[in-house]
Write a protein that holds these residues in place. Structure first.
Motif, PDB file in Angstrom:
ATOM      1  N   LEU A  18       0.619  -4.587   4.122  1.00 39.36           N
ATOM      2  CA  LEU A  18      -0.716  -4.762   4.697  1.00 39.36           C
ATOM      3  C   LEU A  18      -1.051  -6.241   4.775  1.00 39.36           C
ATOM      4  CD1 LEU A  18      -3.447  -3.216   5.423  1.00 39.36           C
ATOM      5  CD2 LEU A  18      -4.080  -3.721   3.072  1.00 39.36           C
ATOM      6  N   ALA A  19      -1.533  -6.682   5.940  1.00 41.81           N
ATOM      7  CA  ALA A  19      -1.992  -8.065   6.110  1.00 41.81           C
ATOM      8  C   ALA A  19      -3.319  -8.054   6.850  1.00 41.81           C
ATOM      9  CB  ALA A  19      -0.966  -8.882   6.897  1.00 41.81           C
ATOM     10  N   ARG A  20      -4.164  -9.007   6.534  1.00 42.36           N
ATOM     11  CA  ARG A  20      -5.455  -9.148   7.220  1.00 42.36           C
ATOM     12  C   ARG A  20      -5.299 -10.083   8.410  1.00 42.36           C
ATOM     13  NH1 ARG A  20      -9.826  -7.181   4.821  1.00 42.36           N
ATOM     14  NH2 ARG A  20      -9.632  -6.404   2.707  1.00 42.36           N
ATOM     15  N   PHE A  21      -6.209  -9.946   9.385  1.00 38.61           N
ATOM     16  CA  PHE A  21      -6.212 -10.870  10.514  1.00 38.61           C
ATOM     17  C   PHE A  21      -7.635 -11.146  10.947  1.00 38.61           C
ATOM     18  CE2 PHE A  21      -6.201  -6.771  12.693  1.00 38.61           C
ATOM     19  CZ  PHE A  21      -7.112  -6.963  13.718  1.00 38.61           C
ATOM     20  N   ALA A  22      -7.786 -12.181  11.766  1.00 39.70           N
ATOM     21  CA  ALA A  22      -9.110 -12.549  12.284  1.00 39.70           C
ATOM     22  C   ALA A  22      -8.968 -13.137  13.681  1.00 39.70           C
ATOM     23  CB  ALA A  22      -9.768 -13.564  11.358  1.00 39.70           C
ATOM     24  N   THR A  23      -9.980 -12.899  14.490  1.00 40.56           N
ATOM     25  CA  THR A  23     -10.124 -13.549  15.786  1.00 40.56           C
ATOM     26  C   THR A  23     -11.535 -14.118  15.824  1.00 40.56           C
ATOM     27  OG1 THR A  23     -11.069 -11.666  17.000  1.00 40.56           O
ATOM     28  CG2 THR A  23      -8.665 -11.746  16.844  1.00 40.56           C
ATOM     29  N   ALA A  24     -11.901 -14.690  16.932  1.00 43.32           N
ATOM     30  CA  ALA A  24     -13.255 -15.234  17.051  1.00 43.32           C
ATOM     31  C   ALA A  24     -14.308 -14.128  17.013  1.00 43.32           C
ATOM     32  CB  ALA A  24     -13.386 -16.025  18.342  1.00 43.32           C
ATOM     33  N   SER A  25     -13.925 -12.909  17.409  1.00 43.81           N
ATOM     34  CA  SER A  25     -14.924 -11.835  17.497  1.00 43.81           C
ATOM     35  C   SER A  25     -14.613 -10.608  16.653  1.00 43.81           C
ATOM     36  CB  SER A  25     -15.066 -11.410  18.959  1.00 43.81           C
ATOM     37  OG  SER A  25     -13.821 -10.929  19.437  1.00 43.81           O
ATOM     38  N   ALA A  26     -13.549 -10.646  15.846  1.00 42.89           N
ATOM     39  CA  ALA A  26     -13.196  -9.460  15.052  1.00 42.89           C
ATOM     40  C   ALA A  26     -12.410  -9.858  13.800  1.00 42.89           C
ATOM     41  CB  ALA A  26     -12.360  -8.500  15.887  1.00 42.89           C
ATOM     42  N   VAL A  27     -12.473  -8.985  12.819  1.00 42.96           N
ATOM     43  CA  VAL A  27     -11.640  -9.088  11.619  1.00 42.96           C
ATOM     44  C   VAL A  27     -10.995  -7.721  11.415  1.00 42.96           C
ATOM     45  CG1 VAL A  27     -12.989 -10.893  10.493  1.00 42.96           C
ATOM     46  CG2 VAL A  27     -13.552  -8.502  10.079  1.00 42.96           C
ATOM     47  N   GLY A  28      -9.871  -7.704  10.741  1.00 46.73           N
ATOM     48  CA  GLY A  28      -9.227  -6.424  10.530  1.00 46.73           C
ATOM     49  C   GLY A  28      -7.987  -6.528   9.692  1.00 46.73           C
ATOM     50  N   LEU A  29      -7.171  -5.474   9.781  1.00 51.91           N
ATOM     51  CA  LEU A  29      -5.927  -5.444   9.038  1.00 51.91           C
ATOM     52  C   LEU A  29      -4.848  -4.784   9.869  1.00 51.91           C
ATOM     53  CD1 LEU A  29      -5.511  -2.299   7.934  1.00 51.91           C
ATOM     54  CD2 LEU A  29      -7.343  -3.007   6.431  1.00 51.91           C
ATOM     55  N   ILE A  30      -3.618  -5.129   9.521  1.00 49.45           N
ATOM     56  CA  ILE A  30      -2.441  -4.528  10.129  1.00 49.45           C
ATOM     57  C   ILE A  30      -1.609  -3.958   8.989  1.00 49.45           C
ATOM     58  CG2 ILE A  30      -0.319  -4.916  11.436  1.00 49.45           C
ATOM     59  CD1 ILE A  30      -1.736  -7.294  12.766  1.00 49.45           C
ATOM     60  N   ALA A  31      -1.280  -2.681   9.091  1.00 46.11           N
ATOM     61  CA  ALA A  31      -0.413  -2.042   8.106  1.00 46.11           C
ATOM     62  C   ALA A  31       0.896  -1.675   8.790  1.00 46.11           C
ATOM     63  CB  ALA A  31      -1.073  -0.793   7.537  1.00 46.11           C
TER      64      ALA A  31
ATOM     65  N   ILE B 191       0.866  -1.179   0.000  1.00 44.92           N
ATOM     66  CA  ILE B 191       0.000   0.000   0.000  1.00 44.92           C
ATOM     67  C   ILE B 191       0.903   1.229   0.000  1.00 44.92           C
ATOM     68  CG2 ILE B 191      -1.935  -1.119   1.169  1.00 44.92           C
ATOM     69  CD1 ILE B 191      -0.920   0.180   3.781  1.00 44.92           C
ATOM     70  N   ALA B 192       0.352   2.385  -0.241  1.00 45.30           N
ATOM     71  CA  ALA B 192       1.144   3.614  -0.209  1.00 45.30           C
ATOM     72  C   ALA B 192       0.332   4.736   0.416  1.00 45.30           C
ATOM     73  CB  ALA B 192       1.579   4.017  -1.614  1.00 45.30           C
ATOM     74  N   ASN B 193       1.026   5.613   1.151  1.00 48.47           N
ATOM     75  CA  ASN B 193       0.342   6.775   1.710  1.00 48.47           C
ATOM     76  C   ASN B 193       0.322   7.900   0.676  1.00 48.47           C
ATOM     77  OD1 ASN B 193       2.897   7.948   1.754  1.00 48.47           O
ATOM     78  ND2 ASN B 193       3.032   8.083   3.972  1.00 48.47           N
ATOM     79  N   ASP B 194      -0.232   9.058   1.038  1.00 53.53           N
ATOM     80  CA  ASP B 194      -0.343  10.192   0.114  1.00 53.53           C
ATOM     81  C   ASP B 194       1.013  10.737  -0.320  1.00 53.53           C
ATOM     82  OD1 ASP B 194      -3.109  10.155   0.025  1.00 53.53           O
ATOM     83  OD2 ASP B 194      -3.336  11.610   1.656  1.00 53.53           O
ATOM     84  N   GLN B 195       2.061  10.476   0.471  1.00 51.70           N
ATOM     85  CA  GLN B 195       3.403  10.942   0.137  1.00 51.70           C
ATOM     86  C   GLN B 195       4.164   9.936  -0.721  1.00 51.70           C
ATOM     87  OE1 GLN B 195       4.734  11.487   4.188  1.00 51.70           O
ATOM     88  NE2 GLN B 195       4.324  13.686   4.106  1.00 51.70           N
ATOM     89  N   GLY B 196       3.557   8.776  -0.994  1.00 54.05           N
ATOM     90  CA  GLY B 196       4.197   7.757  -1.811  1.00 54.05           C
ATOM     91  C   GLY B 196       5.025   6.752  -1.036  1.00 54.05           C
TER      92      GLY B 196
ATOM     93  N   ARG C 279      -3.872   6.114   3.740  1.00 55.97           N
ATOM     94  CA  ARG C 279      -3.181   7.101   2.902  1.00 55.97           C
ATOM     95  C   ARG C 279      -2.719   8.301   3.719  1.00 55.97           C
ATOM     96  NH1 ARG C 279      -7.375   5.878  -0.625  1.00 55.97           N
ATOM     97  NH2 ARG C 279      -8.412   7.833  -0.094  1.00 55.97           N
ATOM     98  N   SER C 280      -3.375   8.571   4.847  1.00 59.30           N
ATOM     99  CA  SER C 280      -3.033   9.741   5.655  1.00 59.30           C
ATOM    100  C   SER C 280      -1.884   9.490   6.635  1.00 59.30           C
ATOM    101  CB  SER C 280      -4.259  10.219   6.433  1.00 59.30           C
ATOM    102  OG  SER C 280      -4.555   9.330   7.504  1.00 59.30           O
ATOM    103  N   VAL C 281      -1.437   8.258   6.790  1.00 62.32           N
ATOM    104  CA  VAL C 281      -0.371   7.948   7.747  1.00 62.32           C
ATOM    105  C   VAL C 281       0.929   8.591   7.265  1.00 62.32           C
ATOM    106  CG1 VAL C 281       1.017   6.092   8.752  1.00 62.32           C
ATOM    107  CG2 VAL C 281      -1.444   5.790   8.454  1.00 62.32           C
TER     108      VAL C 281
END
Length: 97
Positions: free
Chosen positions: A42-55, A32-37, A88-90
């Motif tokens: 990025l990787a996805r993850f899952a638990t029994a009660s949540a899904v998400g991503l880690i960048a 992935i890339a932020n606004d500055q390039g 993108r804002s990071v």
């Protein structure tokens, strides 16, 4: 430190959590890339009660981990634009840290 090595470090730290670890996708991370390039990993993850991503971004040798998560029933398509805008804002802060 690279973005890929930071993500791998995050994975290793997570694995040490034993039963409290989240299931981070073991496959190749997405670039992935932020606004500055600045590229991140990025990787996805899952638990029994949540899904998400880690960048993982690296700015001048400093690693930055960004986590976004929610309940599994959330529609990814509905929030994809908001999460993409957040990533993108990071960037490093200017001036004193």
């Amino acid at each position: 430190m690279t973005r890929a090595s930071l993500l791998e470090q995050i994975r290793r730290s997570n694995d040490r959590l034993g039963p409290h670890a989240v299931a981070i996708d073991a496959g190749r991370p997405t670039t992935i890339a932020n606004d500055q390039g600045t590229e991140g990993a990025l990787a996805r993850f899952a638990t029994a009660s949540a899904v998400g991503l880690i960048a993982a971004f690296v700015f001048d040798g400093t690693g930055v981990e960004v986590v976004a998560y929610g309940p599994p029933e959330v529609d990814d398509a509905a929030i994809a634009a908001d999460v993409a805008a957040m990533l993108r804002s990071v960037r490093p802060l200017e001036g004193d840290r």
